[in-house]
Each structure stands twice: as C-alpha cells, then as structure tokens.
Design a protein around this motif. Sequence first.
Motif, PDB file in Angstrom:
ATOM      1  N   ALA A 130      32.427  46.184  29.244  1.00  0.00           N
ATOM      2  CA  ALA A 130      32.237  45.252  30.365  1.00  0.00           C
ATOM      3  C   ALA A 130      32.652  43.828  29.990  1.00  0.00           C
ATOM      4  O   ALA A 130      32.936  43.015  30.882  1.00  0.00           O
ATOM      5  N   PHE A 131      32.722  43.537  28.682  1.00  0.00           N
ATOM      6  CA  PHE A 131      33.096  42.195  28.245  1.00  0.00           C
ATOM      7  C   PHE A 131      34.538  42.119  27.752  1.00  0.00           C
ATOM      8  O   PHE A 131      34.950  41.117  27.178  1.00  0.00           O
ATOM      9  N   ASN A 132      35.323  43.199  27.984  1.00  0.00           N
ATOM     10  CA  ASN A 132      36.744  43.178  27.637  1.00  0.00           C
ATOM     11  C   ASN A 132      37.491  42.176  28.510  1.00  0.00           C
ATOM     12  O   ASN A 132      37.107  41.912  29.660  1.00  0.00           O
ATOM     13  N   SER A 133      38.592  41.664  27.999  1.00  0.00           N
ATOM     14  CA  SER A 133      39.380  40.677  28.745  1.00  0.00           C
ATOM     15  C   SER A 133      40.056  41.309  29.957  1.00  0.00           C
ATOM     16  O   SER A 133      40.570  42.426  29.887  1.00  0.00           O
ATOM     17  N   PHE A 134      40.079  40.555  31.071  1.00  0.00           N
ATOM     18  CA  PHE A 134      40.881  40.962  32.220  1.00  0.00           C
ATOM     19  C   PHE A 134      41.959  39.909  32.518  1.00  0.00           C
ATOM     20  O   PHE A 134      42.466  39.807  33.631  1.00  0.00           O
ATOM     21  N   PHE A 135      42.316  39.156  31.467  1.00  0.00           N
ATOM     22  CA  PHE A 135      43.312  38.091  31.607  1.00  0.00           C
ATOM     23  C   PHE A 135      44.638  38.636  32.141  1.00  0.00           C
ATOM     24  O   PHE A 135      45.289  38.005  32.967  1.00  0.00           O
ATOM     25  N   GLN A 136      45.054  39.823  31.666  1.00  0.00           N
ATOM     26  CA  GLN A 136      46.339  40.395  32.063  1.00  0.00           C
ATOM     27  C   GLN A 136      46.237  41.171  33.378  1.00  0.00           C
ATOM     28  O   GLN A 136      47.249  41.553  33.947  1.00  0.00           O
ATOM     29  N   ASN A 137      45.015  41.453  33.815  1.00  0.00           N
ATOM     30  CA  ASN A 137      44.820  42.235  35.038  1.00  0.00           C
ATOM     31  C   ASN A 137      43.674  41.621  35.835  1.00  0.00           C
ATOM     32  O   ASN A 137      42.546  42.116  35.815  1.00  0.00           O
ATOM     33  N   ARG A 138      43.960  40.547  36.543  1.00  0.00           N
ATOM     34  CA  ARG A 138      42.918  39.792  37.241  1.00  0.00           C
ATOM     35  C   ARG A 138      42.240  40.608  38.345  1.00  0.00           C
ATOM     36  O   ARG A 138      41.124  40.284  38.741  1.00  0.00           O
ATOM     37  N   ALA A 139      42.924  41.644  38.835  1.00  0.00           N
ATOM     38  CA  ALA A 139      42.326  42.456  39.893  1.00  0.00           C
ATOM     39  C   ALA A 139      41.046  43.143  39.421  1.00  0.00           C
ATOM     40  O   ALA A 139      40.160  43.459  40.224  1.00  0.00           O
ATOM     41  N   LYS A 140      40.929  43.369  38.110  1.00  0.00           N
ATOM     42  CA  LYS A 140      39.732  44.009  37.565  1.00  0.00           C
ATOM     43  C   LYS A 140      38.575  43.027  37.407  1.00  0.00           C
ATOM     44  O   LYS A 140      37.448  43.434  37.147  1.00  0.00           O
ATOM     45  N   GLY A 141      38.858  41.738  37.551  1.00  0.00           N
ATOM     46  CA  GLY A 141      37.863  40.714  37.267  1.00  0.00           C
ATOM     47  C   GLY A 141      36.548  40.844  38.014  1.00  0.00           C
ATOM     48  O   GLY A 141      35.475  40.875  37.401  1.00  0.00           O
ATOM     49  N   PRO A 142      36.561  40.922  39.353  1.00  0.00           N
ATOM     50  CA  PRO A 142      35.293  40.979  40.092  1.00  0.00           C
ATOM     51  C   PRO A 142      34.415  42.163  39.712  1.00  0.00           C
ATOM     52  O   PRO A 142      33.206  42.008  39.504  1.00  0.00           O
ATOM     53  N   GLU A 143      35.017  43.349  39.600  1.00  0.00           N
ATOM     54  CA  GLU A 143      34.231  44.537  39.250  1.00  0.00           C
ATOM     55  C   GLU A 143      33.655  44.420  37.848  1.00  0.00           C
ATOM     56  O   GLU A 143      32.483  44.745  37.610  1.00  0.00           O
ATOM     57  N   GLN A 144      34.473  43.931  36.930  1.00  0.00           N
ATOM     58  CA  GLN A 144      34.021  43.805  35.547  1.00  0.00           C
ATOM     59  C   GLN A 144      32.954  42.723  35.413  1.00  0.00           C
ATOM     60  O   GLN A 144      31.990  42.875  34.662  1.00  0.00           O
ATOM     61  N   THR A 145      33.106  41.640  36.151  1.00  0.00           N
ATOM     62  CA  THR A 145      32.114  40.566  36.114  1.00  0.00           C
ATOM     63  C   THR A 145      30.776  41.060  36.655  1.00  0.00           C
ATOM     64  O   THR A 145      29.719  40.724  36.120  1.00  0.00           O
ATOM     65  N   ASP A 146      30.812  41.848  37.712  1.00  0.00           N
ATOM     66  CA  ASP A 146      29.576  42.420  38.251  1.00  0.00           C
ATOM     67  C   ASP A 146      28.896  43.315  37.218  1.00  0.00           C
ATOM     68  O   ASP A 146      27.660  43.280  37.066  1.00  0.00           O
ATOM     69  N   ALA A 147      29.697  44.119  36.505  1.00  0.00           N
ATOM     70  CA  ALA A 147      29.138  45.008  35.477  1.00  0.00           C
ATOM     71  C   ALA A 147      28.515  44.197  34.348  1.00  0.00           C
ATOM     72  O   ALA A 147      27.426  44.524  33.845  1.00  0.00           O
ATOM     73  N   ALA A 148      29.194  43.116  33.949  1.00  0.00           N
ATOM     74  CA  ALA A 148      28.659  42.252  32.895  1.00  0.00           C
ATOM     75  C   ALA A 148      27.369  41.584  33.344  1.00  0.00           C
ATOM     76  O   ALA A 148      26.390  41.512  32.586  1.00  0.00           O
TER      77      ALA A 148
END
Length: 201
Positions: A130-148
């Motif tokens: 959940a704390f992996n970078s989404f710098f190269q794939n910003r579309a994953k940001g919201p979902e990953q931020t919610d998980a974090a």
Amino acid sequence: MSYRRIWLRTRSAGFKRAIASALFALAAAFLGSHDIARADEAAWEHLKNGGIVLFRHTLAPGTGDPDNFTLGDCSTQRNLNETGRQDARKIGQAFRDRGIAVGDVLTSQWCRCVDTAELAFPGQVTEQPAFNSFFQNRAKGPEQTDAARDLLSNWSGEGALVVVTHQVNITALTNIFPTSGEGIVINIHDGEIGVVGRIQL
C-alpha cells in the motif's frame, strides 16, 4: 535645499530602510526557527506516546524509476547513495537517543525504501504494498492512498508506527511535499489525517 543635501537625505533614508528590512528579516527567521523547533519537539513527543510517522526514503539521486524497473531487483532501481545510507542510520539513532520505542516499521517494496527502513531499524521491517510508489502510474494513486489511510487508521500497536515510503504517497496523504529523509508525524481520527509536526535530521 541643495541637490547634494537632498541626495544625502535620500541615501540616509534608503540606508535606514535597508537596515530595518534586514532586521525584520532576521527577526522573522529567528522566530521561524523557534516555531520549527517547537513543531519538531511536538512531533517527537507525539511519537513517544505511540504516534505515527511517514518518512520519505533518504537520498537516492534521480527522479522516478528507470524504464527497466523490476520489483525485487535493486540493480534496476534508483538506490540510496552513501549520504542516503548515512542519513537512514541517523534516523534510527535519533529514535534510540530519544528513547522512542518502535512498535512496527512498514515500508514500500522499492529498494530505496526497504534499505532506508532496514538501516534505520534493522530486523523490524515489514514490506507493505500500500506504500509502494505510484509516481509512474498516477491512476493508481487514489485507490492506493485509501488503502494506506485504512492501514494507518486501524493500527493499534504499542510504540510508534514508522512508515517509509515515497514523496507522492506522503503528499497524497498529508498535502506536504517532504524532502529526502524527512518525517511527517501525524495523528488520524475517523480517517482524517492531521499533521503534528515534521522531523528533519
């Protein structure tokens, strides 16, 4: 009044304004440094009571990830330089010097984060996607931020929770752009994250 006298008065007034401006800037800088010091102390105190800190990995020169990036293969990634390795050790030493117990250490699976965490807190580290970078794939940001955010909200261990992650992740959670190796100390209630202070070694 002679032109020379006018010039001297103007010069004197300008000199006085310059001195006043310089003194104001010094006073502002002095007060600002005290505000920062107070914020830092509040951050450390919060961690003594079992708080949460989000660290950006220490110095790994470059931006983003190489095109051949492969998870688990550090030779394909940006890695800590010697300064980054030294700073990571300083993070752990700062916790030990202040007697702050660490309950858990979670890290991104990127090598620069795992290495920062292991050098600071050897033997205590757990990789958390959940704390992996989404710098190269910003579309994953919201979902990953919610998980974090869910992980942070549900954590209830003894001691401080240390998370080592990336700038984009921390900014998404806190709206702060941290420098390499900087820690953002937070509290979280009902899913809402508040910033207690910042730690810069």
